[in-house]
Motif scaffolding. Structure first.
Motif, short mmCIF file in Angstrom:
data_model
loop_
_atom_site.label_atom_id
_atom_site.label_comp_id
_atom_site.label_asym_id
_atom_site.label_seq_id
_atom_site.Cartn_x
_atom_site.Cartn_y
_atom_site.Cartn_z
N ASN A 58 62.76 12.63 -67.72
CA ASN A 58 62.01 11.89 -66.70
C ASN A 58 61.14 10.76 -67.27
N ILE A 59 61.27 10.44 -68.54
CA ILE A 59 60.52 9.36 -69.16
C ILE A 59 61.46 8.19 -69.45
N TYR A 60 61.02 6.98 -69.12
CA TYR A 60 61.81 5.78 -69.37
C TYR A 60 61.49 5.24 -70.76
N VAL A 61 62.53 5.06 -71.58
CA VAL A 61 62.38 4.57 -72.95
C VAL A 61 63.06 3.21 -73.03
N LEU A 62 62.29 2.16 -73.38
CA LEU A 62 62.77 0.78 -73.35
C LEU A 62 63.15 0.30 -74.74
N TYR A 63 64.29 -0.43 -74.83
CA TYR A 63 64.83 -0.88 -76.12
C TYR A 63 64.87 -2.40 -76.23
N SER A 64 64.56 -3.11 -75.19
CA SER A 64 64.61 -4.58 -75.25
C SER A 64 63.52 -5.10 -76.18
N ASN A 65 63.82 -6.19 -76.92
CA ASN A 65 62.84 -6.77 -77.85
C ASN A 65 61.56 -7.20 -77.14
N GLN A 66 61.69 -7.67 -75.92
CA GLN A 66 60.52 -8.13 -75.19
C GLN A 66 59.60 -6.98 -74.78
N HIS A 67 60.11 -5.75 -74.91
CA HIS A 67 59.30 -4.57 -74.59
C HIS A 67 58.91 -3.78 -75.84
N ASN A 68 59.17 -4.36 -77.01
CA ASN A 68 58.84 -3.71 -78.28
C ASN A 68 57.57 -4.36 -78.86
N PRO A 69 56.45 -3.64 -78.86
CA PRO A 69 55.19 -4.26 -79.32
C PRO A 69 55.24 -4.78 -80.75
N ARG A 70 56.18 -4.29 -81.58
CA ARG A 70 56.26 -4.72 -82.97
C ARG A 70 57.19 -5.91 -83.17
N HIS A 71 57.82 -6.38 -82.10
CA HIS A 71 58.77 -7.48 -82.22
C HIS A 71 58.09 -8.78 -81.82
#
Length: 546
Positions: A58-71
């Motif tokens: 039930n948790i959404y895990v995001l992989y897009s670079n724009q959603h990666n705080p370290r990118h």
């Protein structure tokens, strides 16, 4: 040589990836199984699009670079904010007062510490695009139909959504009700599933029927998270009658599965009245004189001016036990009659401009009940002609089980009361329905004169109309009490034959029989002790219970 072998191995791995991911996607895309994503951005505030996302418990895990705080391309981490989504429990509804505001789902970025192989090395499906449904009042059939299913149907009609999305319902870990799959099936090519199941850590190779990939995938190139609530309905109305259109889409989907029914009831030359009932011993919202209502209905005669009259065909039907039966009987009816309940939403399966008579229990009136079927049918361009009777005489009402036991939410008690339906009120409305006969214009004439919504005492009528209907009503009262007396004496005789009753019990039965001959009172032995304990007689001054 070593470098050449390494190159061949790398090329082999590349082709394996193509064979495993791209080739199946190309095949199912050309087969027409993948949704059209070009219009997803039009979903507006109803739906939020999440790219490159996996779902884990039930948790959404995001992989897009724009959603990666370290990118370096990071912009912000989106949040799914739900507004006015009330969550009720399976089997509870709102009676217990336990419903709550659904908290917003949790969204996080992917990390190097993912616990499962699927999330550590995700393979995103390009064809499966889940539409996750966050529905207001999920387990209340009428609310789910009007707020969620009808909105999905409208969004598909205007091209915003595609019926090749796989529909996923957030149930907070509870199972789906039977009606969820039944009324959503016409709007998706695939089986309906829950968010809990979709996001569970089952093997990725497990065969599934809820998506075009045919297996248990949890990672997607795109996902839609949509919320549906009557408080936030801002979808452009592309259909003049969206509720009725939704009902007809459901009917057409199951048309070939419907079983034949009683030929007399199916006869289109008859004036067909479907009476929605619950079991006589139901704990909530029973029509206590349902047999009398049916008998009156079969003998109904229209007023002067009604042409091509071939009599009535009346049927008592218990809704909710067989959804296909609900569908076929409703679709054949000219009039659906019943106490306010989810059953009455089956009116949208009827032909356009058929009539619905809603009986409102004692104390259940005003703005709150109006916002449901009365206002919904009006906003639906009067696709179904709504007529209503408010029970205002307390002698025509009996408390439901929750009210007797002082349990649940007190504001729901009036809605759950049992009702004795006054026949002169039904006669008044059915005469006008017979004159209307699917004419929206004639209905609006009665509505303009406020003759579509009355009380069971008919206090607003002139003296002549009131006297005529009272005389008619009294005839049925006398017949009803005579029938009740005969039933009591038959039971008394059966008991007397089985055993010799003490004289005082025999006299008590005679007294109860005599009491039933006066006024609008009936004998409910299962309530006697509870009513005495709760002091019901003292709380409701002029009402007497025997």
């Amino acid at each position: 040589m070593a470098s050449s072998a390494a190159g061949r191995q790398e090329l082999h791995q590349c082709w394996q990836f193509v064979a495993a991911v791209w080739l199946p996607w190309l095949l199912i895309t050309h087969a027409g199984l993948c949704p059209d994503v070009t219009n997803s951005s039009k979903a507006g505030s109803k739906c939020q699009v999440l790219p490159k996302v996996c779902i884990d418990q039930n948790i959404y895990v995001l992989y897009s670079n724009q959603h990666n705080p370290r990118h370096e391309l990071f912009t912000q981490l989106p949040q799914l904010k739900l507004h006015n989504i009330t969550m009720d429990y399976y089997g509870y509804g709102d009676i217990w007062g336990t419903h709550f505001q659904r908290p917003s789902p949790f969204v996080r970025p992917a990390t190097a510490g993912e616990e499962t192989r699927e999330l550590a090395h995700p393979q995103f499906s390009r064809c499966t695009i889940p539409l996750v449904i966050y529905a207001d009042d999920l387990y209340m059939y009428g609310h789910f139909f009007a707020n969620t299913v009808a909105t999905i149907h409208m969004m598909q009609q205007d091209g915003t959504l595609d019926d090749r999305h796989n529909l996923v319902i957030d149930t907070f870990g509870m199972q789906l009700a039977t009606f969820h799959r039944f009324i959503l099936a016409p709007f998706s090519h695939y089986d309906i599933t829950t968010l809990s199941y979709l996001s569970s850590r089952l093997p990725a190779e497990k065969p599934e029927s809820y998506n075009p990939d045919g297996q248990h995938g949890r990672c997607f190139w795109q996902l839609l998270a949509c919320q549906f609530s009557r408080h936030s309905s801002n979808v452009t109305k592309t259909l003049s009658s969206p509720l009725w259109s939704t009902g007809q889409a459901i009917f057409q989907h199951y048309r070939d599965q419907l079983l034949p029914i009683d030929p007399q009831y199916a006869d289109p030359s008859k004036f067909r009245v479907l009476i929605a009932v619950l079991p006589r011993r139901s704990k909530l919202r029973a029509v206590v004189n349902q047999g009398q209502v049916w008998s009156w209905c079969t003998k109904f005669r229209p007023p002067q001016g009604v042409k091509d009259w071939n009599g009535t065909a009346c049927l008592l039907h218990e809704f909710g036990r067989d959804l296909l039966a609900d569908l076929v009987y409703s679709s054949q009816a000219d009039v659906l009659l019943g106490v306010h309940s989810d059953s009455l939403y089956s009116a949208f399966y009827m032909r356009k401009h058929s009539s619905l008579i809603e009986i409102r229990p004692y104390g259940f009136s005003g703005r709150m009940p109006n916002q449901f079927l009365k206002d919904m049918t009006a906003d639906d361009d009067h696709s179904i002609l709504w007529w209503g009777v408010n029970v205002v005489n307390p002698a025509h009402s009996a408390p439901g089980a929750f009210e007797l036991m002082r349990q649940g939410a007190p504001h729901t008690w009036p809605r759950e009361r049992h009702t004795f339906i006054r026949l002169m009120a039904l006669q008044y409305l059915l005469e006008r329905i017979a004159l209307t006969r699917n004419s929206r214009e004639r209905y609006l004439t009665f509505r303009a004169k406020h003759e579509h919504h009355i009380s069971d005492t008919l206090q607003s009528l002139n003296d002549t109309q009131h006297r005529r209907l009272q005389q008619f009503d009294q005839q049925w009262v006398e017949v009803y009490h005579e029938q009740q007396q005969q039933k009591i004496w038959r039971r008394l005789k059966q008991h007397h034959e089985q055993r010799q009753w003490p004289e005082h019990q025999h006299q008590q039965q005679q007294q109860q029989t005599s009491q039933q001959q006066h006024g609008w009172h009936w004998h409910w032995p299962e309530y006697q002790q509870q009513q005495q304990q709760q002091g019901w007689q003292q709380q409701r001054g002029q009402q007497r219970w025997h």
